[in-house]
Design an enzyme around this catalytic site. Structure first.
Site, short mmCIF file in Angstrom:
data_model
loop_
_atom_site.label_atom_id
_atom_site.label_comp_id
_atom_site.label_asym_id
_atom_site.label_seq_id
_atom_site.Cartn_x
_atom_site.Cartn_y
_atom_site.Cartn_z
CB ALA A 1 -0.87 -0.02 1.24
N GLY B 1 0.75 -5.11 0.84
CA GLY B 1 -0.47 -5.16 0.02
C GLY B 1 -0.20 -5.76 -1.36
CD GLU C 1 -2.16 -7.88 2.84
OE1 GLU C 1 -1.98 -6.69 2.50
OE2 GLU C 1 -2.57 -8.20 3.96
CD GLU D 1 1.99 -5.70 5.53
OE1 GLU D 1 2.83 -6.60 5.79
OE2 GLU D 1 1.12 -5.82 4.63
C1 HXC Z 1 5.08 4.46 -0.88
C2 HXC Z 1 7.07 3.56 -1.62
C3 HXC Z 1 6.68 2.27 -1.15
C4 HXC Z 1 5.40 2.15 -0.54
C5 HXC Z 1 8.64 2.11 -2.03
N1 HXC Z 1 8.29 3.42 -2.15
N2 HXC Z 1 7.69 1.40 -1.43
N3 HXC Z 1 6.27 4.63 -1.47
N4 HXC Z 1 4.65 3.27 -0.42
N5 HXC Z 1 4.92 0.98 -0.10
C6 HXC Z 1 9.06 4.50 -2.76
C7 HXC Z 1 10.23 4.94 -1.91
O1 HXC Z 1 9.80 5.88 -0.92
C8 HXC Z 1 11.13 5.57 -2.94
O2 HXC Z 1 10.63 6.86 -3.26
C9 HXC Z 1 10.91 4.69 -4.17
O3 HXC Z 1 9.66 4.03 -3.96
C10 HXC Z 1 11.99 3.64 -4.31
O4 HXC Z 1 12.08 2.91 -3.10
P1 HXC Z 1 13.46 2.67 -2.32
O5 HXC Z 1 13.11 2.37 -0.90
O6 HXC Z 1 14.40 3.80 -2.55
O7 HXC Z 1 14.01 1.38 -3.08
P2 HXC Z 1 14.97 0.25 -2.51
O8 HXC Z 1 16.07 0.85 -1.68
O9 HXC Z 1 15.33 -0.58 -3.69
O10 HXC Z 1 14.06 -0.61 -1.50
C11 HXC Z 1 12.99 -1.37 -2.00
C12 HXC Z 1 12.06 -1.81 -0.82
C13 HXC Z 1 11.64 -0.57 -0.02
C14 HXC Z 1 12.79 -2.81 0.06
C15 HXC Z 1 10.86 -2.52 -1.47
O11 HXC Z 1 11.15 0.46 -0.91
C16 HXC Z 1 10.58 -0.85 1.00
O12 HXC Z 1 10.84 -1.39 2.06
N6 HXC Z 1 9.35 -0.41 0.71
C17 HXC Z 1 8.23 -0.51 1.62
C18 HXC Z 1 7.74 -1.93 1.71
C19 HXC Z 1 6.62 -2.04 2.72
O13 HXC Z 1 6.79 -1.73 3.91
N7 HXC Z 1 5.46 -2.47 2.26
C20 HXC Z 1 4.25 -2.56 3.11
C21 HXC Z 1 3.48 -1.26 3.04
S1 HXC Z 1 2.13 -1.28 4.12
P3 HXC Z 1 11.65 8.11 -3.46
O14 HXC Z 1 10.73 9.28 -3.62
O15 HXC Z 1 12.52 8.15 -2.26
O16 HXC Z 1 12.40 7.75 -4.72
C22 HXC Z 1 0.98 -2.24 3.38
C23 HXC Z 1 -0.27 -2.43 4.14
C24 HXC Z 1 -1.23 -3.28 3.39
O17 HXC Z 1 1.16 -2.73 2.32
C25 HXC Z 1 -2.60 -3.04 3.84
C26 HXC Z 1 -3.57 -3.41 2.79
C27 HXC Z 1 -3.41 -2.75 1.47
#
Ligand code: HXC
Length: 259
Positions: free
Chosen positions: A67, A110, A113, A133
Site C-alpha cells: 500500500a 499489500g 496480498e 508491515e
Molecule cells: C510508498 C514507496 C513504497 C510504498 C517504495 N516506495 N515502497 N512509497 N509506499 N509501499 C518508494 C520509496 O519511498 C522511494 O521513493 C521509491 O519508492 C523507491 O524505493 P526505495 O526504498 O528507494 O528502493 P529500494 O532501496 O530498492 O528498496 C525497496 C524496498 C523498499 C525494500 C521494497 O522500498 C521498501 O521497504 N518499501 C516498503 C515496503 C513495505 O513496507 N510495504 C508494506 C506497506 S504497508 P523516493 O521518492 O525516495 O524515490 C501495506 C499495508 C497493506 O502494504 C494493507 C492493505 C493494502
C-alpha cells in the site's frame, strides 16, 4: 492506446486481459487511485464475455511494494475507518474469472496480498515475497495473515509476518505460495501462455471450478463436498458440457461457447 504514464495499463489478446500496475517511481505502491483503477478494470473484464482469463503483473523489478505508505502515514484510526479502503478488496475477491499473477521483483505487503487474491502465481527467480508491515508499526490488513497462513502454514507465515522476512521465489515455491518459478524474461510470457491455455476451457465450468476451490478455505470438508457436487450437477445445464462430452466421444476438439 493508454498513455505510458497511466497508473494502470491494460491490453487484451486471445481472450486474455493483461493488466499492468504502472507506478514504477514508487515501486508500484498501491495508492487509493491505483486500486480504484485496478478494481474497475478487473470488474470490467469480468463482465466482458470476450475475456476469459486475466493476467495481473507489475514491472521487471517490482510487482508491488505494498500500500502507499505516504497515503497512510498521518492517518488516525477514524480516518482509516472512514476511508475504509480495505473493504474494496472484497470486490477483487468477487472476480469470477481466473486471475494469474506474473510476479517479478518485490511483492510486498499489500502487493503480496494482491498476488494472493489471484488464483495462480507465476514467479520470476527475482521475486521476493513478504509482509513487512511490522517494520512500519502495523500488520497485514488485506488478508495477509489469513491467506499466507493458508498457503504456507502457520510456522512459516509467522516468521514472514512477525519478522518481516522476505521469501525468495524458490522458498515461496517450496512453501506452496507460488505455482511455478521461471526466469525474469519468461515470467509474463509464461503467465500469458498459461492464461491462453485456460482461456480455451469452458468459461462457465472455469468460473464454478474457481468458486469451488476458493470455497475450500471457507467451508468444512463435508459442506465443501456437498457444494462441489451441486456445482458439478449444475454444469449439466450448459451447452459446453454437451459439446465437451460429445466432442470427446467423436474424438475431436471441443469448441466452447460459454453457454
Ligand atoms: C510508498 C514507496 C513504497 C510504498 C517504495 N516506495 N515502497 N512509497 N509506499 N509501499 C518508494 C520509496 O519511498 C522511494 O521513493 C521509491 O519508492 C523507491 O524505493 P526505495 O526504498 O528507494 O528502493 P529500494 O532501496 O530498492 O528498496 C525497496 C524496498 C523498499 C525494500 C521494497 O522500498 C521498501 O521497504 N518499501 C516498503 C515496503 C513495505 O513496507 N510495504 C508494506 C506497506 S504497508 P523516493 O521518492 O525516495 O524515490 C501495506 C499495508 C497493506 O502494504 C494493507 C492493505 C493494502
Amino acid at each position: 492506446m493508454a498513455p505510458m504514464n497511466d497508473l494502470l495499463l491494460t491490453r487484451t489478446e486471445n481472450r486474455v486481459a493483461i493488466v499492468t500496475l504502472n507506478r514504477p517511481d514508487v515501486l508500484n505502491a498501491l495508492s487509493v487511485e491505483l486500486m480504484d483503477r485496478l478494481i474497475e478494470a478487473m470488474e470490467g473484464f469480468d463482465r466482458d464475455p470476450s475475456i476469459r482469463v486475466m493476467v495481473l503483473t507489475g514491472g521487471d523489478k517490482v510487482f508491488a511494494a505494498g500500500a502507499d505508505i505516504a497515503d497512510m502515514a498521518q492517518a488516525s484510526v477514524v480516518d482509516m475507518m472512514q476511508r475504509n479502503n480495505l473493504a474494496r478488496w472484497l470486490r477483487i475477491k468477487a472476480i469470477r474469472k481466473p486471475i494469474i499473477a506474473a510476479v517479478s521483483g518485490y511483492c510486498l505487503g499489500g502487493g503480496c496480498e494482491l498476488a494472493m487474491h489471484c488464483d495462480i502465481i507465476i514467479a520470476a527467480e527475482s521475486a521476493k515475497f513478504g509482509q513487512p508491515e511490522i517494520n512500519i508499526g502495523v500488520m497485514p490488513g488485506a488478508g495477509g495473515t489469513q491467506r499466507l497462513t493458508r498457503a504456507i502454514g502457520k510456522f512459516k507465515a509467522m516468521e514472514v509476518i512477525l519478522n518481516g522476512r522476505f521469501l525468495s521465489a524458490q522458498e515461496a515455491f517450496d512453501a506452496g505460495l507460488v505455482t511455478r518459478v521461471v526466469t525474469k524474461e519468461q515470467c509474463l510470457a509464461e503467465a500469458v501462455r498459461l492464461a491462453e491455455q485456460i482461456a480455451q476451457r469452458p468459461p462457465v465450468a472455469l468460473q464454478l471450478a474457481k468458486e469451488a476451490v476458493l470455497a475450500a478455505d471457507e467451508m468444512s470438508l463435508s459442506a465443501g463436498l456437498e457444494y462441489e457436487r451441486k456445482l458439478f450437477y449444475s454444469l449439466f445445464s450448459t451447452d459446453d458440457q454437451k459439446e465437451g462430452m460429445k466432442a470427446f466421444l467423436e474424438k475431436r476438439k471441443a469448441t466452447f461457447q460459454g453457454r
